[in-house]
Enzyme design. Structure first.
Site, PDB file in Angstrom:
ATOM      1  N   GLY A 101       6.346 -10.662  -1.711  1.00 56.75           N
ATOM      2  CA  GLY A 101       7.002  -9.364  -1.840  1.00 56.75           C
ATOM      3  C   GLY A 101       7.205  -8.650  -0.521  1.00 56.75           C
ATOM      4  O   GLY A 101       8.282  -8.110  -0.250  1.00 56.75           O
ATOM      5  N   LYS A 138       2.273  -5.113  -8.286  1.00 59.38           N
ATOM      6  CA  LYS A 138       2.042  -6.266  -7.420  1.00 59.38           C
ATOM      7  C   LYS A 138       2.567  -7.536  -8.110  1.00 59.38           C
ATOM      8  O   LYS A 138       3.463  -7.473  -8.943  1.00 59.38           O
ATOM      9  CB  LYS A 138       0.553  -6.365  -7.095  1.00 59.38           C
ATOM     10  N   ASP A 179      -5.887  -4.180  -1.443  1.00 60.15           N
ATOM     11  CA  ASP A 179      -6.043  -5.619  -1.664  1.00 60.15           C
ATOM     12  C   ASP A 179      -7.497  -6.064  -1.770  1.00 60.15           C
ATOM     13  O   ASP A 179      -7.759  -7.260  -1.935  1.00 60.15           O
ATOM     14  CB  ASP A 179      -5.323  -6.400  -0.559  1.00 60.15           C
ATOM     15  N   ARG A 182       3.764  -9.580  10.205  1.00 56.75           N
ATOM     16  CA  ARG A 182       4.344  -8.552  11.069  1.00 56.75           C
ATOM     17  C   ARG A 182       4.593  -9.070  12.480  1.00 56.75           C
ATOM     18  O   ARG A 182       5.633  -8.800  13.080  1.00 56.75           O
ATOM     19  CB  ARG A 182       3.444  -7.310  11.090  1.00 56.75           C
ATOM     20  N   SER A 202       4.282   1.037   0.064  1.00 55.55           N
ATOM     21  CA  SER A 202       4.520   1.381   1.470  1.00 55.55           C
ATOM     22  C   SER A 202       5.422   0.362   2.154  1.00 55.55           C
ATOM     23  O   SER A 202       5.909   0.605   3.262  1.00 55.55           O
ATOM     24  CB  SER A 202       3.182   1.457   2.210  1.00 55.55           C
TER      25      SER A 202
END
Length: 430
Positions: free
Chosen positions: A91, A336, A309, A26, A165
């Site tokens: 992903g 996943k 996770d 991010r 999400s």
């Protein structure tokens, strides 16, 4: 490469937690979307974060790095006109960059992992980007995907949140850069809300304003915003650390793990609470967790949605607990790198665990005496499955061989080095 895990009764040592993969990807993205130069200290080094580095460089960011930081000069809302992007098997990186690629005339995301990421669906994000004005070619929502954008509108858009999400996060990164204001409505349910909290936290740190409803199902995003060049520090990674903590919990141990903040917004921080509920002796003070395992674990019930996770590591610990454990609200584990319910439980059964599955639940009938092992098992190219199966191997009666264990590098390249440093008997084999 495969790894052979030999039963190991005791673990002992002191480790520094890996940096967070989620925060690293991010921070790299908002730095690339800024006009100016940002610095990211202590970034994670993994296949996922390397994929984000590679792709933002292809999109026009300038990157310089040394042992402790990455310095990034961003491309703002004008990515370079590249024809192809290769996200590897990442992903989240794919989905975030599908949104950003919509600012470009035409980009194709290639498919290098047909048996893993190539199987995962992205229809919900495709639908939302088409609402914004992008034209997208795809194969039933799967890679390869070609996006033609460059002239996106804002306005009212919807996105489904019941698979991942990451689709919503992708739109939250993109929409502040559009000319028009946007409104996002999340349809159905929203999985992993706590991860959306991480996305909003990073976007806010980058100087961008998003108005989110309290339930995180509605958003108002002013357009014509700019990400600011900033300095970021990446915190310790709870998802990867969960596996190390679970390994300490199922053995006789004295293991210290540093760099894991008590106030982190990572949902996987719940691993600490779950291990406490399982009666594992531990302390957590000043970002330091110490576990003194005694192999006496108790069964738990846990809502896994907020800690997706870490669930596989929790399940691995529950394999050796007294009683029956239940991990519920975990259906998104099915979408996943592999089906982390069916595929994972099939491998656990091979090793001798007593487990059951429901559509959105994992039920574990604990075996405190340990499991048989002595088998070769398939990790399905999934880093979380590899780490969790290793935990089980430490308490098996016979060694287990985990096929293709090198895929652990997706998030935790030095996982087996860390376990060896604690005394675990793990060996790479061709």
């Amino acid at each position: 490469m495969d790894v052979i895990v030999t039963p190991t009764p005791k673990l002992q040592g002191d480790l520094q937690a890996l940096s967070s993969k989620n925060y690293t990807t991010r921070y790299l993205l908002v730095a690339a979307l800024a006009e100016g130069t940002s610095t990211v200290y202590y970034p994670a080094h993994s296949e996922d974060s390397d994929a984000m580095r590679r792709c933002i460089r292809d999109l026009g960011a300038t990157i310089e790095e040394d042992d402790e930081k990455i310095v990034i000069t961003g491309f703002g809302n004008h990515p370079s006109n590249v024809k192809q992007l290769d996200v590897g098997n990442a992903g989240a990186v794919l989905r975030f960059l599908m949104a950003i690629a919509s600012l470009s005339p035409e980009v194709t995301f290639i498919n290098r992992y047909p048996d893993s990421l190539g199987k995962r669906p992205h229809d919900d994000l495709i639908d939302s980007l088409q609402q914004l004005g992008a034209t997208i070619e795809h194969r039933e929502g799967k890679l390869p995907i070609t996006i033609r954008g460059g002239n996106l509108k804002g306005g009212k858009i919807t996105v489904s949140g019941n698979i991942s999400s990451q689709f919503l996060s992708a739109l939250l990164f993109l929409t502040p850069l559009l000319e028009e204001d946007s409104e996002i409505e999340v349809l159905h349910d929203l999985k992993s809300k706590i991860v959306i909290g991480q996305t909003l936290e990073v976007i806010e740190q980058a100087g961008v304003v998003i108005h989110a409803s309290e339930d995180l199902m509605h958003y108002r995003i002013p357009g014509r915003q700019k990400y600011e060049a900033k300095t970021y520090r990446v915190q310790g990674d709870y998802p990867g650390s969960a596996a190390v903590l679970a390994a300490a919990a199922v053995t006789e141990s004295d293991v210290t793990l540093r760099g894991l903040s008590e106030t982190s917004k990572q949902g996987e921080r719940a691993i600490v609470d779950v291990l406490r509920m399982m009666n594992v002796p531990l302390t957590h003070e000043d970002s330091v967790i110490r576990i003194q395992g005694n192999k006496q674990l108790k069964a738990v019930e846990f809502d896994g949605d907020a800690a997706t996770d870490a669930v596989l590591a929790m399940v691995a610990a529950a394999v050796f607990a007294e009683g029956t454990s239940r991990f519920y609200n975990v259906e998104n584990l099915r979408y996943k790198e592999c089906d982390r319910i069916t595929d994972y439980l099939n491998e656990l059964r091979k090793a001798g665990a007593k487990v059951e599955e429901r559509q959105a639940e994992i039920i574990v009938h604990g075996r405190p005496e340990g499991v048989e092992g002595g088998v070769e098992i398939d990790a399905h190219y999934d880093h979380r499955v590899i780490m969790a199966l290793t935990i089980v191997g430490l308490r098996s009666k016979q060694p287990i061989r985990i096929r293709d264990a090198h895929h652990v590098a997706k998030s935790y390249p030095i996982y087996f080095d860390h376990l060896k440093a604690l005394g675990a008997q793990v060996e790479w084999v061709e």
